[in-house]
Motif scaffolding. Structure first.
Motif: not given
Length: 687
Positions: A4-13, A35-42, A197-200, A289-294
């Motif tokens: 299982k991996t978080a989905t996130m579009e790969a950048g160009t390059g 960690r989709r929310t945190e990855l999107a924030a990054l 995600a915890a259950a997964e 849980r897991g909503k990335g507060r910044r």
């Protein structure tokens, strides 16, 4: 098991697999969820403009929150946008010790392929933005697109000397506490995983059927773990090792273990004054849980929106960096943290041999070990050590490191577990056993280093008796790869041993072996040799050996002189002279006098140069060393010529020629005769 991996579009390059340096990143967990929310924030923060400097992303979370795994996941995803490579450095030791930025800069320079032999040695402070290694790193990053992953940063004072004035680079830093002092930082703060995600994660680690048949128990276990990835992994390892244990019962065990840990040592670990984000509950009705507060916990501001408007960056580094006070103590894991309870249960389920190995690994250099070092620590065959290490990693008690160059598996004690294991070691292992383990490790490292030396330079003579097959270095290439790959642990081992002062004999042999072996690799950094000679000096002064102390100081002076640091070199030579006089060693006295004279000559002080060369000449003459006498006569002549004392200069040149003629050194005669002819020509033309 499904991956299982978080989905996130790969950048160009460029494709990520073509980016150099990805193999330097920690291996990370095989399973990664949420960690989709945190990855999107990054991702959003990474594209914010940063004029005049490298953008900085900060991942903040308590030990066990999975910040390093998330950083690695994000780095792999965006690596294609940084074709000049990925650099990695860990800025804290597992015991919480602070890695100086100068040391990190040198390792990052080596990863860039820079020749660190050209980097001057650190100055008195050696720990700031003006340190030569930090300056060289920032210069090397100019015009490049590089991703720097800096793991477990303790404070802003470690980070800011490494930040280049290069917008094309990206810095991703993980930390357990707030990084105060650097402006325009909007950290992504990690709490627990969300319930899905915890259950997964539990399902993938334990088995989907077992978790899927007991969703209530799985939810209870996730709640008991605070949905922290590290605690969930430890409990999953326990469930895998005990097929008869019900998931619901595992949750109850964990709650009891946490409660007992809190009662046993109520004041052993206090809550930090500025903690990052406390694990929130994940029970029914408590919200996702897991909503990335910044920004809130680190900067003290109100939580920001998912994507903030671009801030106007400052152009002058002095304007956006404010080094804070002395770094705080590492953020500890409180006794009532679910991670402590999960570790307690996991440790209780180990065999005696496994528990002993785990405790012993806290003695390993940098708490990183392969079967070679692990077998020495516990005194067992290497294949048995390899099996035990793999079993501990299967139970999530060790983190897998990138394998060695020869494919040997390597592991590391996670920093979040290190303090607990040290307590257990101090409680369960007798001091004599600990000292014996350390002695075995040093002797093993000495034999390996000497074996590497004999493979790299057979002309130096036979090496030690061959090591057992699984431990043996097979070829010169293998020896070079081992020395360079294990250089930091080797230096750490000898520094730790000499710091404790109880195994100076073994530590001294390891220093000698490293000083003979590292230069044979062709990649011996002057800073490493400087550190080794300083350790020799420490042992020599501790045991009252002035001759050895003088030799160490002479070597330190030579390294400083080679770096063009003449004042520092002169100080070392003068100190070496005092020790040499105490030892009544004329040869060392002459070397120290000549070295100090050379420093005065390089600094343009011809008067002092002539005086110190003259004193060295007197010592060499009393020793009957005619070759050195001739050389020093020529040096005295040069110093006289620099003072426009031409008659004295010609007299010394002629005396040097006489000595050279007497000992039959034709090559030396030609060189001195040419210098004398040049002097006469210049005098005749009015110089």
């Amino acid at each position: 098991m499904a991956r299982k991996t978080a989905t996130m579009e790969a950048g160009t390059g460029a494709p990520a697999e073509h980016v150099p340096g990805l193999d330097r990143l920690p291996a990370g967990p095989a399973l990664f969820v949420g960690r989709r929310t945190e990855l999107a924030a990054l991702r959003a923060a990474a594209v914010r403009p940063a004029e005049g400097r490298s953008p900085v992303l900060v991942l903040a979370g308590r030990p066990g929150s999975g910040r390093t795994a998330l950083a690695v996941r994000f780095a792999v995803t965006v690596a294609g946008q940084y074709p000049d490579g990925v650099l990695f450095a860990r800025l804290s030791a597992p015991d919480g010790g602070r890695v100086p930025p100068a040391r990190a800069a040198r390792r990052l320079l080596e990863q860039l392929g820079a020749d660190t032999a050209e980097v001057p040695l650190p100055g008195a402070a050696g720990d700031g933005r003006d340190d030569p290694a930090c300056v060289a790193l920032r210069a090397a990053l100019a015009g490049r697109r590089v991703l720097l992953v800096l793991d477990d940063v303790r404070d802003a004072g470690q980070l800011w000397p490494l930040l280049a004035d290069e917008p094309g680079c990206l810095v991703l830093a993980t930390t357990a506490g707030p990084l105060t002092g650097i402006e325009d930082i909007d950290p992504v703060i990690l709490g627990g995983l969300d319930r899905t995600a915890a259950a997964e994660l539990l399902g993938d680690l334990v088995g989907g059927t077992r978790i899927g048949c007991d969703p209530v128990g799985a939810a209870d276990l996730a709640e008991a773990c605070g949905s922290q990835p590290a605690a969930l992994r430890l409990m999953a390892g326990r469930l895998r090792g005990k097929p008869e244990l019900a998931v619901t019962e595992a949750a109850k065990e964990l709650l009891r273990a946490v409660a007992e840990a809190g009662k046993a040592e109520p004041e052993a670990v206090k809550e930090p004054a500025e903690a990052v984000d406390p694990p929130a509950s994940n029970g029914k009705g408590k919200g996702e849980r897991g909503k990335g507060r910044r920004g809130a916990a680190v900067t003290g501001s109100e939580p920001a929106a998912a994507v903030d408007p671009p801030a106007e960056p400052a152009r002058d580094p002095a304007a956006w960096v404010r080094p804070g006070p002395e770094p705080a103590e590492p953020v500890p894991v409180p006794d009532n943290d679910p991670l402590v309870g999960a570790f307690t249960l996991a440790y209780a389920g180990l065999t005696a041999a496994q528990a002993r190995m785990l405790r012993a690994l806290t003695l390993a250099p940098a708490q990183s070990a392969d079967p070679r070092t692990a077998s020495a620590l516990v005194g067992c065959p290497a294949p048995e050590a390899a099996t035990t290490l793999a079993a501990l990693a299967e139970r999530e008690l060790l983190a897998e490191e990138p394998p060695a160059a020869d494919g040997t598996a390597r592991y590391r004690v996670p920093g979040r577990l290190h303090p607990r294991l040290v307590r257990l070691r101090e409680r369960d292992d007798r001091p004599a056993e600990i000292e014996l383990a350390r002695a075995r490790l040093l002797e093993r490292l000495v034999r390996l280093t000497e074996s590497a030396r004999s493979l790299l330079d057979p002309s130096e003579g036979a090496g030690p008796d061959p090591l057992p097959g699984p431990l043996r270095l097979k070829s010169a290439a293998h020896a070079r790869e081992w020395l360079l790959g294990e250089r930091d642990p080797l230096l750490g081992a000898v520094a730790d041993a000499i710091g404790q002062g109880d195994l100076d004999g073994s530590a001294g042999r390891l220093v000698t072996a490293l000083l003979r072996s590292l230069p044979l690799t062709g990649a011996a950094a002057p800073a490493d040799l400087h550190q080794l000679h300083e350790l020799v000096l420490t042992v020599a002064e501790r045991h009252g050996r002035p001759r050895r102390a003088s030799a160490a100081l002479l070597n330190l002076g030579d390294l400083q002189a080679a770096a063009g640091r003449w004042e520092q070199a002169s100080g070392h030579y003068r100190a070496a002279l005092e020790h040499a006089r105490t030892a009544d060693d004329e040869a060392l006295c002459a070397r120290a006098l000549e070295g100090a004279a050379g420093c005065h000559r390089a600094l343009g002080d011809a008067v002092r140069a002539a005086d110190w060369y003259g004193r060295a000449l007197g010592v060499r003459q009393s020793m009957g060393d005619q070759a050195a006498e001739a050389r020093l006569l020529a040096r005295v002549a040069e110093a006289h010529a620099a003072q426009r004392r031409f008659d004295e200069a010609e007299r010394e040149y002629r005396a040097s020629l006489s000595v050279l003629r007497r000992i039959g050194d034709e090559r030396g005669r030609e060189a001195v005769a040419a210098a004398l002819a040049e002097l006469r020509e210049r005098v005749s033309t009015g110089w």
